[in-house]
Structures are given as C-alpha cells and as structure tokens.
Design a protein around this motif. Sequence first.
Motif, PDB file in Angstrom:
ATOM      1  N   ALA A 333       7.037 -16.117 -18.173  1.00 62.46           N
ATOM      2  CA  ALA A 333       8.252 -15.353 -18.457  1.00 62.46           C
ATOM      3  C   ALA A 333       8.806 -14.707 -17.187  1.00 62.46           C
ATOM      4  CB  ALA A 333       7.957 -14.278 -19.507  1.00 62.46           C
ATOM      5  N   LEU A 334       8.628 -15.365 -16.057  1.00 64.83           N
ATOM      6  CA  LEU A 334       9.033 -14.766 -14.781  1.00 64.83           C
ATOM      7  C   LEU A 334      10.534 -14.562 -14.686  1.00 64.83           C
ATOM      8  CD1 LEU A 334       8.064 -13.800 -12.015  1.00 64.83           C
ATOM      9  CD2 LEU A 334       8.252 -16.165 -11.201  1.00 64.83           C
ATOM     10  N   TYR A 335      11.315 -15.480 -15.272  1.00 60.96           N
ATOM     11  CA  TYR A 335      12.773 -15.371 -15.220  1.00 60.96           C
ATOM     12  C   TYR A 335      13.326 -15.254 -16.642  1.00 60.96           C
ATOM     13  CZ  TYR A 335      12.201 -17.041 -10.440  1.00 60.96           C
ATOM     14  OH  TYR A 335      11.821 -17.175  -9.133  1.00 60.96           O
ATOM     15  N   ASP A 336      14.193 -14.292 -16.839  1.00 58.69           N
ATOM     16  CA  ASP A 336      14.805 -14.067 -18.152  1.00 58.69           C
ATOM     17  C   ASP A 336      16.191 -14.714 -18.172  1.00 58.69           C
ATOM     18  OD1 ASP A 336      15.574 -13.230 -20.626  1.00 58.69           O
ATOM     19  OD2 ASP A 336      15.646 -11.094 -20.153  1.00 58.69           O
ATOM     20  N   TYR A 337      16.205 -16.031 -18.197  1.00 58.66           N
ATOM     21  CA  TYR A 337      17.482 -16.739 -18.210  1.00 58.66           C
ATOM     22  C   TYR A 337      18.214 -16.575 -19.534  1.00 58.66           C
ATOM     23  CZ  TYR A 337      16.109 -19.049 -13.872  1.00 58.66           C
ATOM     24  OH  TYR A 337      15.752 -19.308 -12.580  1.00 58.66           O
ATOM     25  N   ALA A 338      17.478 -16.355 -20.611  1.00 56.71           N
ATOM     26  CA  ALA A 338      18.121 -16.187 -21.913  1.00 56.71           C
ATOM     27  C   ALA A 338      19.064 -14.988 -21.904  1.00 56.71           C
ATOM     28  CB  ALA A 338      17.066 -16.027 -23.000  1.00 56.71           C
ATOM     29  N   SER A 339      18.652 -13.909 -21.246  1.00 54.18           N
ATOM     30  CA  SER A 339      19.504 -12.716 -21.188  1.00 54.18           C
ATOM     31  C   SER A 339      20.703 -12.921 -20.281  1.00 54.18           C
ATOM     32  CB  SER A 339      18.688 -11.516 -20.710  1.00 54.18           C
ATOM     33  OG  SER A 339      17.716 -11.156 -21.666  1.00 54.18           O
ATOM     34  N   THR A 343      21.772 -17.540 -24.147  1.00 50.27           N
ATOM     35  CA  THR A 343      21.424 -18.832 -24.740  1.00 50.27           C
ATOM     36  C   THR A 343      19.913 -18.962 -24.800  1.00 50.27           C
ATOM     37  OG1 THR A 343      23.416 -19.859 -23.853  1.00 50.27           O
ATOM     38  CG2 THR A 343      21.618 -21.337 -24.468  1.00 50.27           C
ATOM     39  N   ALA A 344      19.391 -19.439 -25.892  1.00 52.60           N
ATOM     40  CA  ALA A 344      17.939 -19.594 -26.046  1.00 52.60           C
ATOM     41  C   ALA A 344      17.443 -20.796 -25.246  1.00 52.60           C
ATOM     42  CB  ALA A 344      17.585 -19.769 -27.515  1.00 52.60           C
ATOM     43  N   PHE A 345      16.266 -20.648 -24.653  1.00 52.09           N
ATOM     44  CA  PHE A 345      15.562 -21.747 -23.992  1.00 52.09           C
ATOM     45  C   PHE A 345      14.213 -21.881 -24.699  1.00 52.09           C
ATOM     46  CE2 PHE A 345      18.600 -20.120 -20.993  1.00 52.09           C
ATOM     47  CZ  PHE A 345      19.052 -21.234 -20.292  1.00 52.09           C
ATOM     48  N   ASP A 346      14.140 -22.776 -25.678  1.00 50.32           N
ATOM     49  CA  ASP A 346      12.987 -22.755 -26.574  1.00 50.32           C
ATOM     50  C   ASP A 346      12.239 -24.082 -26.684  1.00 50.32           C
ATOM     51  OD1 ASP A 346      14.852 -24.173 -27.980  1.00 50.32           O
ATOM     52  OD2 ASP A 346      14.995 -22.773 -29.664  1.00 50.32           O
TER      53      ASP A 346
END
Length: 442
Positions: A333-339, A343-346
């Motif tokens: 979880a080093l990068y919070d790209y979803a925030s 957009t969800a990255f799942d």
Amino acid sequence: MSTALSADQVQQFQKDFEADPHHRVMQNAVTQTRVSDIALDRAVVTSIDHTMSNLLDDWKVTNQKKSGRCWLFAGLNLLRSQTAKTLDVKDFEYSQNYLLFWDKLEKANYLFEALIETADRDVDDRTIAHLLSDPTGDGGQWNMFIALVQKHGLVPKSAMPETQSSSETHPMNGILQTLLRQGARDLRAIADQGPDAMRARKDELLTGIHRVLSIHLGTPPEKFLWQWKDKEGGFHRDGWMTPREFADKYVELPLQDYVCIVHDPRKSSPTGKVFTVEYLGNVVGAPRVTYLNVEMDLLKQLTMETIVDGEPVWFGCDTGKMSNGDLGIWDAALYDYASVYGTAFDLDKADRLLHGEAMMTHAMLFTGVDVVDGKPRKWRVENSWGDEKADSGFFTMNDSWFAEHVFEIAVRRNRLPQELRDALDAEPIVLPAWDPMGALAG
C-alpha cells in the motif's frame, strides 16, 4: 445504442470531472508534480525502518548497471557470501560477465534448436512469434543459472572483468537480435532439406554469434592463475585452474539439491503440482526448467527458516509494483493511487497474472528477516543496483508486499514437506511458451 464515443458522452465526462473539487486539486497537483510523489503514503514510509532481527549480509552490494542480468547477479551473490568465508576475504565477486557470455551463446543454440523443431509451423504461429519476440534478452530463471554453472563453471571477476557491453547490453543485444532473426529466416528456408542440413547451417550461425560476443564481452578464459590475499594480508595461490575446477572447489552449496517453488494463485495452476513452460531454457540438454506451485504461507515460511538458519535466499518478483527505489522500500500500500484518481485498483494477484498486469521481472537475494512472534514482519533484500540508493543498496520489503508481488524462490529440496518432495518427481504440467510464469527476470 451507438457504439461510437459521442460528443455528448465526452461533455458529460467533463461535467462530472469539474463537479468534484478533489479532481481539480489533483489536476493542479499532478500537472506540476510526479504522481508517485503525490500518491506516496507518508504513514507507510515512516512505519518502515531497515533493522532486522535476523541479518546475514556484511558485504557490499554489486551493480548490474544498464543490463538485465539480475538473475545472474542474485545467483552469484548467493554463492559469493560462502566463497568469501572460504577465502577469508571481506568481499568477493564472481565474474558476471563470464556467465553472461555463455548464457548468450547457449540461448542462441537453444533458439535455433527450437526453430528446427518447429520448422513446419507458419512464421506467424503464436509459438514462433514468441520465440522471435525477444530472442536474446538478458533475463533468466533459477534453473537456467544452475545449468550455466554446472556446464561452464565459474571464474573470479578478475579473470573476466566487466566490459562496456556487459554493463550496457542494449547495443550488443540489438546486433544479436538481428542476427538471430536473420538466422531464423535462413533455417526455416531450408527446412525441406531436413534437420541435418539445418544443423549444419546452425553451426555457421553460431560461429557468427560467438564472434560478436567475443568482440563485445571478451574471450572466456579456459584457464586462469588464481592467487589472492586474505583479509589479514596473507598470500595464497592455487595456481592455474579451469572454470570448472574453480566452481568445484569454491561452490560448497549443493546446487543440484535446490528446487524452484512458486506462488501462482490462478485456478488453472493447482498447488502441489509441478509445472514447466514450453521452450523455456538456455542450455540444450540441461534439466528442464520446472517449478512447484505452493501456498504463499509456505513460501514465506521456507524463506524465513532458511534465513534464520544462516543462508540467503534467491527470489524472483515483480519489482516495479508499489516500490520506491530512492527510499529502498516495498509495501503493498505504498502509493494511494485510488485517492488521487477517485478510481478503484482492485486486481488481485491471480487477476494480474491473467490479464497481463504482472509477471516476474526481477531477481534478488533475501539476506535478512524481521521475525515477530514466529512470523515475518519485513525482509532485507540485497539488490544489484549499486550502493547509492536505499541502505547502501540493501532494500526493505514489508511482508504485505511479499504476499502480493513475490513469485518464486530457490530452496533446498529437503526443506519441503515430504508430500511436496514426492510431488517433485511427477511429470510436470506443460504451460504454453507465452505463459506469464515463464517470464525471465531481467
């Protein structure tokens, strides 16, 4: 309903974007700053330190420079720690350039033999296309490393040092790639003359490949004079040795006892089964590249137990995911790209493999583990990217990242439970040449 992208749709997309102030703030930020800097989760970064409860490394890291030789570096790094103790020296390196030379030549022969075997297929056949897509890449797997050592031996770095081309392989690889594809054309053109004629042409082609490699990498020594000073200044001389004699004397690890185990969570890859990938290898006549699929908890347990018992562990992973080279850390979880994007990255690990989002891209060496209540919390990694980043070139991997992005390790066969040792003797399931589990770390 229209299938084309319409102006009305685009206008609605724009309205939706502008309606949320967060989107505009992110646009302002990302147009001025690297998105990885914005998405970097500070809470994760500050939670990671480089200390370990079990630490093996007291040596300097190596540097593969502008090449894809990580798997060779990781394999030789595993061997050199033990060799340095035998020689009573602070640091020691085997010649990575020596193995690179033989890997390139062996791969050329392997490719030509595969093309002879498949000469009756169309050139746009998927297997042929795969064979010719990257016919001379730097990458490899654990079994390919073992095949080179067992056939060609090893030499110290002083006997075949780095060259400009070993440290920056791209120009040389471009020449080799052209010659190999040209050779593929020539071999296929005489397929109607039979295998003997094709192999006679193969020998001519390999002569050219050997010439190019010798020009770029130098000539591998048949013998070399081995002498050294230990860390107390004492002088030692073994005299003239062949690469095979040197490996036999200084590699004390029983390489033939190591097996490759992987974590492949796809439903099509049952655990407890042995797999191989079609046309995956480098040395013709060497044992097939095989691996045993196991659960992730066992992969971690075997890695931890090996390190605690005093031995580093070779491993392959998808290094580009959730990693920061400057800080030298990996965390799921080093990068919070979803925030950042809303957009969800799942995609999970299985979906990433199935949809081309993941494969093994890099090989390194585990040299430490932080154990809490009998479970690994984080891992120490010897990379081969020089000593300017991370902790003098040693990286820290949180256990969450291990689960998501580590694919395989090399471990001694006798560490496996008996039922898995027995499973190793089964005929392997053959995956197609383009399967992601056949990716080469590089």
